[in-house]
Design an enzyme around this catalytic site. Structure first.
Site, PDB file in Angstrom:
ATOM      1  N   HIS A 218       0.894  -1.098  -0.051  1.00 42.43           N
ATOM      2  CA  HIS A 218       0.067   0.032   0.126  1.00 42.43           C
ATOM      3  C   HIS A 218       0.905   1.365   0.110  1.00 42.43           C
ATOM      4  O   HIS A 218       0.129   2.411   0.014  1.00 42.43           O
ATOM      5  CB  HIS A 218      -0.953  -0.060   1.179  1.00 42.43           C
ATOM      6  CG  HIS A 218      -1.729  -1.158   1.138  1.00 42.43           C
ATOM      7  ND1 HIS A 218      -1.774  -2.584   1.930  1.00 42.43           N
ATOM      8  CD2 HIS A 218      -3.072  -1.500   0.408  1.00 42.43           C
ATOM      9  CE1 HIS A 218      -2.484  -3.134   1.653  1.00 42.43           C
ATOM     10  NE2 HIS A 218      -3.522  -2.746   0.812  1.00 42.43           N
TER      11      HIS A 218
ATOM     12  N   GLY B 275      -4.774  11.615   9.293  1.00 41.03           N
ATOM     13  CA  GLY B 275      -5.691  10.656   8.695  1.00 41.03           C
ATOM     14  C   GLY B 275      -5.739  11.085   7.232  1.00 41.03           C
ATOM     15  O   GLY B 275      -5.904  10.301   6.529  1.00 41.03           O
TER      16      GLY B 275
ATOM     17  N   ARG C 226      -3.036   5.126  -4.000  1.00 41.51           N
ATOM     18  CA  ARG C 226      -4.416   5.688  -3.701  1.00 41.51           C
ATOM     19  C   ARG C 226      -4.398   7.022  -3.124  1.00 41.51           C
ATOM     20  O   ARG C 226      -5.226   7.318  -2.287  1.00 41.51           O
ATOM     21  CB  ARG C 226      -4.819   4.680  -2.230  1.00 41.51           C
ATOM     22  CG  ARG C 226      -5.036   3.270  -2.649  1.00 41.51           C
ATOM     23  CD  ARG C 226      -5.483   2.321  -1.484  1.00 41.51           C
ATOM     24  NE  ARG C 226      -5.662   1.052  -1.838  1.00 41.51           N
ATOM     25  CZ  ARG C 226      -6.860   0.447  -1.728  1.00 41.51           C
ATOM     26  NH1 ARG C 226      -7.741   1.092  -1.276  1.00 41.51           N
ATOM     27  NH2 ARG C 226      -6.838  -0.658  -2.283  1.00 41.51           N
TER      28      ARG C 226
ATOM     29  N   ARG D   4       0.740   9.608  15.691  1.00 37.20           N
ATOM     30  CA  ARG D   4      -0.410   9.975  15.000  1.00 37.20           C
ATOM     31  C   ARG D   4      -0.728  11.138  15.383  1.00 37.20           C
ATOM     32  O   ARG D   4      -0.931  11.651  16.508  1.00 37.20           O
ATOM     33  CB  ARG D   4      -1.391   9.104  15.305  1.00 37.20           C
ATOM     34  CG  ARG D   4      -3.011   9.423  15.141  1.00 37.20           C
ATOM     35  CD  ARG D   4      -3.900   8.473  15.254  1.00 37.20           C
ATOM     36  NE  ARG D   4      -5.367   8.704  15.465  1.00 37.20           N
ATOM     37  CZ  ARG D   4      -5.960  10.053  14.771  1.00 37.20           C
ATOM     38  NH1 ARG D   4      -5.620  10.222  13.632  1.00 37.20           N
ATOM     39  NH2 ARG D   4      -7.377  10.353  15.164  1.00 37.20           N
TER      40      ARG D   4
ATOM     41  N   SER E 135     -11.780  18.749  18.249  1.00 38.45           N
ATOM     42  CA  SER E 135     -12.424  19.541  17.102  1.00 38.45           C
ATOM     43  C   SER E 135     -13.867  19.690  17.421  1.00 38.45           C
ATOM     44  O   SER E 135     -14.714  20.432  16.670  1.00 38.45           O
ATOM     45  CB  SER E 135     -12.325  18.598  15.548  1.00 38.45           C
ATOM     46  OG  SER E 135     -12.763  17.333  15.884  1.00 38.45           O
ATOM     47  N   ASP E 136     -14.587  18.942  18.217  1.00 41.97           N
ATOM     48  CA  ASP E 136     -15.754  18.850  18.599  1.00 41.97           C
ATOM     49  C   ASP E 136     -16.017  18.521  20.036  1.00 41.97           C
ATOM     50  O   ASP E 136     -15.464  17.564  20.564  1.00 41.97           O
ATOM     51  CB  ASP E 136     -16.816  18.385  17.672  1.00 41.97           C
ATOM     52  CG  ASP E 136     -16.478  16.966  17.322  1.00 41.97           C
ATOM     53  OD1 ASP E 136     -15.545  16.589  16.642  1.00 41.97           O
ATOM     54  OD2 ASP E 136     -17.183  16.120  17.949  1.00 41.97           O
TER      55      ASP E 136
END
Ligand code: HPA
Length: 235
Positions: free
Chosen positions: A4, A20, A43, A87, A203-204
């Protein structure tokens, strides 16, 4: 080349930042890295390798969810011999004690995902961060006088669901926020003896429906990116 990721051997750095979103990886490379090159675009999951303050770093995309980050992080660790993956992502806060823009360093990730059990025979629904990157992020934040919260988070397999209540695995494990990837990243690192951390920006806020607005998104994630890069050069 792995299945990948199409980088050639040696084109991925020992320390990798994983966002992400591929366009966020591109944004980080263009804003912060010197002499960077696009080393994989399979991809459209872009990977860039370049220098941050003289240290070679790769920044790339994990995609969304445990299955996706499970694939990319495994190939980075095994085919490209990456030692450390940090991450950088966003999360939804389960409590109004957290505010939008708050930064979280993930202590442990809890999940109802079967990823760790069926991939590696790792039992239980809670996996800690792996290795020293977590401590390095804490120390770097302190050195930069940045506010950073340490807590457990929920790595959910589900973004949209019928039941509005906080899932049982999150309450049982004292998770203050939800994202979708840390559990699989930590499981792979644990199995392979590698280093992994997850840095998140709120973020929320789920109970109050407060959100980072579209025009705040551009700048909202800059402190997290800078903290991850500053920690990466100290690892
Ligand atoms: N759920 C899962 N992942 C997220 C969320 C959420 O509410 N917000 C940001 N990442």
């Amino acid at each position: 080349m792995s299945i990948h990721i199409s980088a050639r051997p040696g084109e991925i750095a020992k320390t990798v930042l994983l966002a992400g979103d591929p366009l966020r990886a591109k944004y980080i490379a263009e804003k912060y890295l010197q002499d960077f090159t696009l080393v994989s675009s399979t991809r459209n999951a872009f990977y860039f390798t370049g220098a941050y303050k003289g240290k070679v770093i790769t920044v790339g995309a994990s995609g969304m969810g445990c299955p996706s980050i499970g694939i990319y992080s495994y190939e980075l660790f095994t085919e490209y011999e990456a030692d450390t993956i940090i991450r950088i992502g966003t999360c939804g806060a389960y409590t109004s004690e957290l505010k939008v823009f708050d930064l979280i360093n993930t202590d442990m990730a809890a999940s109802e995902s079967t990823f760790a059990k069926y991939a590696w025979g790792i039992e239980g629904d809670l996996i800690p961060h792996q290795g020293k990157a977590y401590e390095m992020i804490n120390e770097t934040a302190a050195g930069l006088s940045m506010q950073l919260r340490q807590c457990n988070i929920h790595s959910s397999d589900i973004f949209y669901r019928k039941d509005p209540n906080i899932p049982a695995v999150a309450t049982a494990n004292n998770c203050l926020a939800v994202e979708m990837e840390a559990f699989a990243l930590f499981a792979n690192a644990k199995h392979l003896g590698k280093t992994a951390a997850t840095l998140l920006t709120v973020s929320d806020v789920i109970p109050t429906h407060e959100k980072i607005s579209a025009d705040q998104r551009e700048t909202a994630l800059l402190p997290m990116m800078e903290l991850a890069l500053e920690a990466a050069i100290r690892i």
